[in-house]
Design an enzyme around this catalytic site. Sequence first.
Site: not given
Length: 348
Positions: A124, A148, A152
């Site tokens: 992302s 979060y 990644k």
Amino acid sequence: MKVLVTGGAGYIGSHTSLCLLEQGHEVVVFDNLLNSSEESLKRVEELTHRPVQFIKGDLLDASALERIFAENAFEAVIHFAGLKAVGDSVEEPLWYYRNNVVGTLNLLDCMAKAGVKKLVFSSSATVYGASELVPLVEQSPVRAVNPYGRTKEQIEDILSDLVAADTDWSVAILRYFNPVGAHESGRIGEDPRGVPNNLLPFVAQVAAGRRDKVRVFGNDYGTPDGTGVRDYIHVMDLAAGHIAALKFIQSHLGAYCWNLGTGRGSSVLEVIAAFSASAGRDIPYEFAPRRKGDAAISYADASAALADLGWTAHRDLAQMCEDHWRWQSANPLGYQPMPDLTDGDDHQ
Ligand code: UD1
């Protein structure tokens, strides 16, 4: 190719599975249905007239994963499965790290054991944190600002260490900007559980009358109209990016990373106006304070994907809103069936 798609019942996973089937690949979906619905895959089958093998399971269940690799000769894996709500990740970081990072480690272990060493990973633009040095290139500093985003970032690091240690691997890391829209049939699309965190699904639910008004988070940013600017990308363009990356890693060893965006930014007010035009109705909104952790502006330099993969996004904001609206208006409750109004006791 026989491809394992983790998280294949979700928003981006279902659209990518559809494209894989249309390209003649065989698809096995592994998904725990925590934030997705098996109905999406039924509709993918109906649209493509091709079967999808669905296995309900969790990446934290290492023995289930091992069995799947023992029973199938996969050539590649596309790995979407993961949790993605920023707010939840701040409140429950261990849950996020376990699901996303440990889940990926389990998957990589099984792949290594089975000798399946081709992977496309769903990353992302969130890894760029709140960087406003736009356009963002793949070499821009990576510094996620929430758990979060850090999952990644950590998975990206794990993948590059893995490829450095074993040069038989081919890994494509895809950094998505803001995926929106739906398949042009209106049969599959995004179906967020609860109150949507992201702008487009929220706007769509206001247009559908499911919610009152949009709250625009901040109108005092240093952008042309004061609202946040993002690089919205049509989910079918994004799906096509996965097909291009999969093709690339068939003939290239090593780890590669590409931004998948349009290279163009749109403000919150532009999105509301475009959606309102597509839906043919007013979308009420009000200005609200900035959301913590938001960047003023984020858009991609997507030229590396064009140069290496021959991939570029084709659909504009109007098309994104039209397709998103077609899905939302035909499926006001997402994949949940509409209540059967002919079935009540109160009918004579
Ligand atoms: C968010 C996440 C990001 C994640 C991405 C895709 C944050 C801080 N970032 O990105 O980590 O990868 O979703 O899941 O949550 N907006 C409103 N009103 C709303 C919702 C959003 O004004 O009700 C604005 C935001 O302030 C922003 C723009 O719309 O300017 C886009 O927001 P959103 O769709 O949540 O995406 P990102 O914040 O870019």
